[in-house]
Design a protein around this motif. Structure first.
Motif, mmCIF file in Angstrom:
data_model
loop_
_atom_site.group_PDB
_atom_site.id
_atom_site.type_symbol
_atom_site.label_atom_id
_atom_site.label_comp_id
_atom_site.label_asym_id
_atom_site.label_seq_id
_atom_site.Cartn_x
_atom_site.Cartn_y
_atom_site.Cartn_z
ATOM 1 N N GLU A 175 12.550 18.713 6.833
ATOM 2 C CA GLU A 175 13.575 17.671 6.968
ATOM 3 C C GLU A 175 14.964 18.264 7.180
ATOM 4 O O GLU A 175 15.722 17.785 8.012
ATOM 5 C CB GLU A 175 13.571 16.766 5.737
ATOM 6 N N ALA A 176 15.320 19.309 6.438
ATOM 7 C CA ALA A 176 16.663 19.894 6.544
ATOM 8 C C ALA A 176 16.893 20.484 7.935
ATOM 9 O O ALA A 176 17.954 20.265 8.541
ATOM 10 C CB ALA A 176 16.869 20.955 5.471
ATOM 11 N N GLU A 177 15.905 21.213 8.447
ATOM 12 C CA GLU A 177 16.038 21.800 9.775
ATOM 13 C C GLU A 177 16.110 20.719 10.854
ATOM 14 O O GLU A 177 16.857 20.845 11.821
ATOM 15 C CB GLU A 177 14.863 22.741 10.077
ATOM 16 N N LEU A 178 15.323 19.675 10.667
ATOM 17 C CA LEU A 178 15.329 18.586 11.631
ATOM 18 C C LEU A 178 16.685 17.895 11.648
ATOM 19 O O LEU A 178 17.187 17.527 12.709
ATOM 20 C CB LEU A 178 14.218 17.590 11.312
ATOM 21 N N ARG A 179 17.307 17.713 10.488
ATOM 22 C CA ARG A 179 18.626 17.075 10.435
ATOM 23 C C ARG A 179 19.669 17.872 11.218
ATOM 24 O O ARG A 179 20.523 17.294 11.876
ATOM 25 C CB ARG A 179 19.084 16.897 8.996
ATOM 26 N N VAL A 180 19.582 19.194 11.154
ATOM 27 C CA VAL A 180 20.505 20.037 11.934
ATOM 28 C C VAL A 180 20.307 19.763 13.424
ATOM 29 O O VAL A 180 21.276 19.587 14.170
ATOM 30 C CB VAL A 180 20.291 21.532 11.601
ATOM 31 N N GLY B 15 21.562 10.013 6.084
ATOM 32 C CA GLY B 15 20.449 9.507 5.286
ATOM 33 C C GLY B 15 19.317 8.939 6.124
ATOM 34 O O GLY B 15 18.305 8.502 5.597
ATOM 35 N N GLY B 16 19.488 8.929 7.470
ATOM 36 C CA GLY B 16 18.446 8.416 8.350
ATOM 37 C C GLY B 16 17.243 9.342 8.345
ATOM 38 O O GLY B 16 17.303 10.478 7.894
ATOM 39 N N ASP B 17 16.145 8.845 8.882
ATOM 40 C CA ASP B 17 14.891 9.585 8.801
ATOM 41 C C ASP B 17 14.107 9.380 10.084
ATOM 42 O O ASP B 17 13.774 8.251 10.432
ATOM 43 C CB ASP B 17 14.105 9.062 7.601
ATOM 44 N N LEU B 18 13.803 10.444 10.792
ATOM 45 C CA LEU B 18 13.009 10.343 12.013
ATOM 46 C C LEU B 18 11.583 9.918 11.703
ATOM 47 O O LEU B 18 10.938 9.274 12.512
ATOM 48 C CB LEU B 18 12.993 11.679 12.757
ATOM 49 N N ALA B 19 11.113 10.280 10.538
ATOM 50 C CA ALA B 19 9.737 9.942 10.183
ATOM 51 C C ALA B 19 9.516 8.437 10.175
ATOM 52 O O ALA B 19 8.395 7.975 10.187
ATOM 53 C CB ALA B 19 9.387 10.533 8.822
ATOM 54 N N GLY B 20 10.575 7.680 10.165
ATOM 55 C CA GLY B 20 10.417 6.257 10.287
ATOM 56 C C GLY B 20 10.697 5.502 9.021
ATOM 57 O O GLY B 20 11.693 5.741 8.367
ATOM 58 N N THR B 21 9.781 4.666 8.673
ATOM 59 C CA THR B 21 10.046 3.651 7.692
ATOM 60 C C THR B 21 9.082 3.757 6.520
ATOM 61 O O THR B 21 8.234 4.639 6.490
ATOM 62 C CB THR B 21 9.947 2.291 8.375
ATOM 63 N N VAL C 268 0.808 -1.223 0.000
ATOM 64 C CA VAL C 268 0.000 0.000 0.000
ATOM 65 C C VAL C 268 0.840 1.271 0.000
ATOM 66 O O VAL C 268 0.332 2.356 -0.226
ATOM 67 C CB VAL C 268 -0.968 0.034 1.213
ATOM 68 N N ARG C 269 2.127 1.128 0.300
ATOM 69 C CA ARG C 269 3.025 2.294 0.375
ATOM 70 C C ARG C 269 2.403 3.407 1.212
ATOM 71 O O ARG C 269 2.160 4.508 0.741
ATOM 72 C CB ARG C 269 3.396 2.784 -1.012
ATOM 73 N N GLY C 270 2.157 3.081 2.494
ATOM 74 C CA GLY C 270 1.508 4.023 3.395
ATOM 75 C C GLY C 270 2.356 5.211 3.788
ATOM 76 O O GLY C 270 1.836 6.244 4.159
ATOM 77 N N GLY C 271 3.682 5.070 3.748
ATOM 78 C CA GLY C 271 4.557 6.166 4.154
ATOM 79 C C GLY C 271 4.583 7.279 3.128
ATOM 80 O O GLY C 271 4.310 7.079 1.956
ATOM 81 N N GLY C 272 4.906 8.450 3.582
ATOM 82 C CA GLY C 272 5.014 9.595 2.684
ATOM 83 C C GLY C 272 6.312 9.568 1.901
ATOM 84 O O GLY C 272 7.173 8.725 2.110
ATOM 85 N N ARG C 273 6.452 10.505 1.009
ATOM 86 C CA ARG C 273 7.687 10.630 0.233
ATOM 87 C C ARG C 273 8.735 11.347 1.066
ATOM 88 O O ARG C 273 8.394 12.198 1.883
ATOM 89 C CB ARG C 273 7.409 11.415 -1.042
ATOM 90 N N PRO C 274 10.023 11.037 0.859
ATOM 91 C CA PRO C 274 11.067 11.737 1.596
ATOM 92 C C PRO C 274 10.930 13.251 1.413
ATOM 93 O O PRO C 274 10.647 13.733 0.329
ATOM 94 C CB PRO C 274 12.358 11.217 0.955
ATOM 95 N N GLY C 275 11.146 13.969 2.511
ATOM 96 C CA GLY C 275 11.094 15.423 2.452
ATOM 97 C C GLY C 275 9.715 16.010 2.683
ATOM 98 O O GLY C 275 9.559 17.224 2.756
ATOM 99 N N GLU C 276 8.687 15.166 2.811
ATOM 100 C CA GLU C 276 7.328 15.675 3.000
ATOM 101 C C GLU C 276 7.009 16.020 4.448
ATOM 102 O O GLU C 276 6.116 16.810 4.705
ATOM 103 C CB GLU C 276 6.301 14.635 2.547
ATOM 104 N N ASP C 277 7.688 15.402 5.396
ATOM 105 C CA ASP C 277 7.346 15.601 6.795
ATOM 106 C C ASP C 277 7.669 17.013 7.252
ATOM 107 O O ASP C 277 8.703 17.577 6.907
ATOM 108 C CB ASP C 277 8.095 14.598 7.681
#
Length: 181
Positions: A76-81, A168-174, A56-65
């Protein structure tokens, strides 16, 4: 402020933790809908039970959060900092926990397991629970596990952050690729 949810009788979206009492005094998750690609044990369990996993590809696209804290929007950029500043604390916690699991407990893992998410964020994350990253992490712990951060094991967040602080990690998860039919 106005808060809206699809169910007017209960806030919480897809996450719904049943209160203790029905299941031997333990809380039970009743609302998680997605299974991610890396959740191999859950996928094996579903197959063993004869359950079908739909893609179902329930997750969003990278950079959308986007996260909003105190009126400030964090992409995403601010969160990475912000996460870069947390790397030393996360690495120290992962090292302290070692290979901790229910079958192979470690002293450091036990200590972190007895500490709540909220306690660990307050002690380990720059700005504590009042800081922007602390607020985002508390919110993420609720979204991911469905319980109050004061009641959750710090290991819930630490294991999640161990992936998020990697390049390349992502807090938004998987990828939330599957849903059980």
């Amino acid at each position: 402020a106005e808060l809206r949810d699809a169910d007017p009788d209960r806030l919480g979206g897809r996450t719904y933790t049943l209160p203790p009492g029905r299941f031997g005094g333990r809380r039970a998750e009743a609302g998680g809908a997605f299974v991610s690609s890396e959740h191999r044990a859950v996928r094996r369990l579903a197959a063993g039970l004869g359950l079908h996993l739909d893609v179902v590809r329930g997750g969003g696209r990278p950079g959308e959060d986007r996260f909003v804290v105190g009126g400030r929007v964090f992409g995403e950029a601010e969160l990475r900092v912000e996460l870069r500043a947390a790397r030393p604390a996360v690495r120290a916690a992962v090292t302290a926990a070692g290979g901790h699991s229910a079958r192979t407990p470690t002293p450091g893992g036990r200590a972190l397991d007895r500490m709540s998410v909220a306690e660990w964020v307050e002690r380990a994350i720059p700005g504590g629970t009042a800081g922007a990253l602390g607020q985002i992490l508390l919110s993420d712990a609720i979204a991911e596990y469905g319980g109050d951060p004061a009641d959750q094991s710090a290991l819930n967040l630490i294991w999640m952050l161990a992936v998020a602080v990697r390049p390349g990690g992502d807090l938004a998860g998987t990828d939330e690729r599957f849903s059980v039919r």
